[in-house]
Design a protein around this motif. Sequence first.
Motif, PDB file in Angstrom:
ATOM      1  N   ASN A  24       0.826  -1.209   0.000  1.00 30.92           N
ATOM      2  CA  ASN A  24       0.000   0.000   0.000  1.00 30.92           C
ATOM      3  C   ASN A  24       0.859   1.257   0.000  1.00 30.92           C
ATOM      4  O   ASN A  24       0.544   2.248  -0.673  1.00 30.92           O
ATOM      5  CB  ASN A  24      -0.925   0.011   1.222  1.00 30.92           C
ATOM      6  N   LEU A  25       1.945   1.230   0.764  1.00 31.14           N
ATOM      7  CA  LEU A  25       2.828   2.383   0.822  1.00 31.14           C
ATOM      8  C   LEU A  25       3.416   2.687  -0.556  1.00 31.14           C
ATOM      9  O   LEU A  25       3.459   3.844  -0.997  1.00 31.14           O
ATOM     10  CB  LEU A  25       3.954   2.124   1.828  1.00 31.14           C
ATOM     11  N   ASP A  26       3.881   1.642  -1.246  1.00 30.56           N
ATOM     12  CA  ASP A  26       4.423   1.824  -2.598  1.00 30.56           C
ATOM     13  C   ASP A  26       3.356   2.322  -3.565  1.00 30.56           C
ATOM     14  O   ASP A  26       3.627   3.137  -4.461  1.00 30.56           O
ATOM     15  CB  ASP A  26       5.008   0.511  -3.112  1.00 30.56           C
ATOM     16  N   LYS A  27       2.132   1.828  -3.382  1.00 27.13           N
ATOM     17  CA  LYS A  27       1.026   2.257  -4.251  1.00 27.13           C
ATOM     18  C   LYS A  27       0.758   3.746  -4.076  1.00 27.13           C
ATOM     19  O   LYS A  27       0.609   4.485  -5.051  1.00 27.13           O
ATOM     20  CB  LYS A  27      -0.238   1.455  -3.912  1.00 27.13           C
ATOM     21  N   TYR A  28       0.729   4.195  -2.819  1.00 26.80           N
ATOM     22  CA  TYR A  28       0.495   5.620  -2.560  1.00 26.80           C
ATOM     23  C   TYR A  28       1.648   6.473  -3.079  1.00 26.80           C
ATOM     24  O   TYR A  28       1.436   7.577  -3.591  1.00 26.80           O
ATOM     25  CB  TYR A  28       0.313   5.853  -1.059  1.00 26.80           C
ATOM     26  N   TRP A  29       2.870   5.960  -2.943  1.00 22.87           N
ATOM     27  CA  TRP A  29       4.022   6.721  -3.415  1.00 22.87           C
ATOM     28  C   TRP A  29       3.993   6.869  -4.937  1.00 22.87           C
ATOM     29  O   TRP A  29       4.279   7.950  -5.468  1.00 22.87           O
ATOM     30  CB  TRP A  29       5.323   6.056  -2.966  1.00 22.87           C
ATOM     31  N   LYS A  30       3.651   5.804  -5.647  1.00 23.13           N
ATOM     32  CA  LYS A  30       3.551   5.884  -7.111  1.00 23.13           C
ATOM     33  C   LYS A  30       2.472   6.878  -7.523  1.00 23.13           C
ATOM     34  O   LYS A  30       2.625   7.620  -8.492  1.00 23.13           O
ATOM     35  CB  LYS A  30       3.247   4.493  -7.683  1.00 23.13           C
ATOM     36  N   LYS A  31       1.396   6.884  -6.766  1.00 24.12           N
ATOM     37  CA  LYS A  31       0.311   7.828  -7.060  1.00 24.12           C
ATOM     38  C   LYS A  31       0.780   9.257  -6.831  1.00 24.12           C
ATOM     39  O   LYS A  31       0.483  10.169  -7.619  1.00 24.12           O
ATOM     40  CB  LYS A  31      -0.890   7.510  -6.161  1.00 24.12           C
ATOM     41  N   PHE A  32       1.539   9.445  -5.753  1.00 21.02           N
ATOM     42  CA  PHE A  32       2.073  10.781  -5.456  1.00 21.02           C
ATOM     43  C   PHE A  32       3.041  11.227  -6.546  1.00 21.02           C
ATOM     44  O   PHE A  32       3.000  12.379  -7.016  1.00 21.02           O
ATOM     45  CB  PHE A  32       2.779  10.763  -4.098  1.00 21.02           C
ATOM     46  N   GLU A  33       3.938  10.343  -6.955  1.00 27.55           N
ATOM     47  CA  GLU A  33       4.921  10.680  -7.997  1.00 27.55           C
ATOM     48  C   GLU A  33       4.233  11.048  -9.303  1.00 27.55           C
ATOM     49  O   GLU A  33       4.642  11.994  -9.990  1.00 27.55           O
ATOM     50  CB  GLU A  33       5.860   9.501  -8.228  1.00 27.55           C
TER      51      GLU A  33
END
Length: 227
Positions: A24-33
């Motif tokens: 989930n953390l990686d998913k949110y980070w990709k969304k942020f990027e």
Amino acid sequence: MVENLRKTGQANISAGADQARIFNLDKYWKKFESQHEVLLNKFKDELKKHDYATFSSLVEEEYMSQRSTLVDFATRLTGEPKNSSASTQPQQSNSRASLPRIQLPMFSGNYEDWPSFRDLFKSLIDQDASISKVEKLHYLKASLKGEANLLIKTLSITAENYKQAWNTLSGLYENKRALIRSCLTKFTSIPKAKAKSASELQRIFHGMISTSSSLDAIGRPIGQHED
């Protein structure tokens, strides 16, 4: 992510729970990027005058800190090195991965559609602790059209406004009398049979079943009330 994992209790901190949070953390980070790139491309000059640069740096540092801690947890739980793909990639069950993606329901403001929309949206979005309130409000707005959309159209997408938006919709559509009237009006407006045929009888029968199910959904089953 880290704080929520710790709150579950030491006994519940498993490798699976840790990997799910890394996912989930990686998913949110990709969304942020992704959104970060959009902002830089569209508003490069404006952002130079804004404190966004400081904010984006803080987000990146927080992401790195959170992920590092979660990977450390995974290392201790599994005994695998930090660069192991197992510690960074969550494992999905074959059955879950093969399921089709559930589409969010749409609601236009018809009273008879509110109970099913409410229950499905709450199950898919509202009760999912991994989704932030900002994202929940975004999903809610994306699921509305017509009169329902106009009710919360002017609300900005912030965490504080999610509860207000949901209460606004509930305040209008959680009206038992209006829901009952809508169900019965839909039933009495079913066109008469045009011919003596099984298909016409089936059409009317389905309309009756739909009305009965709708009344059950709002706690007014036809066998227990006078509606």
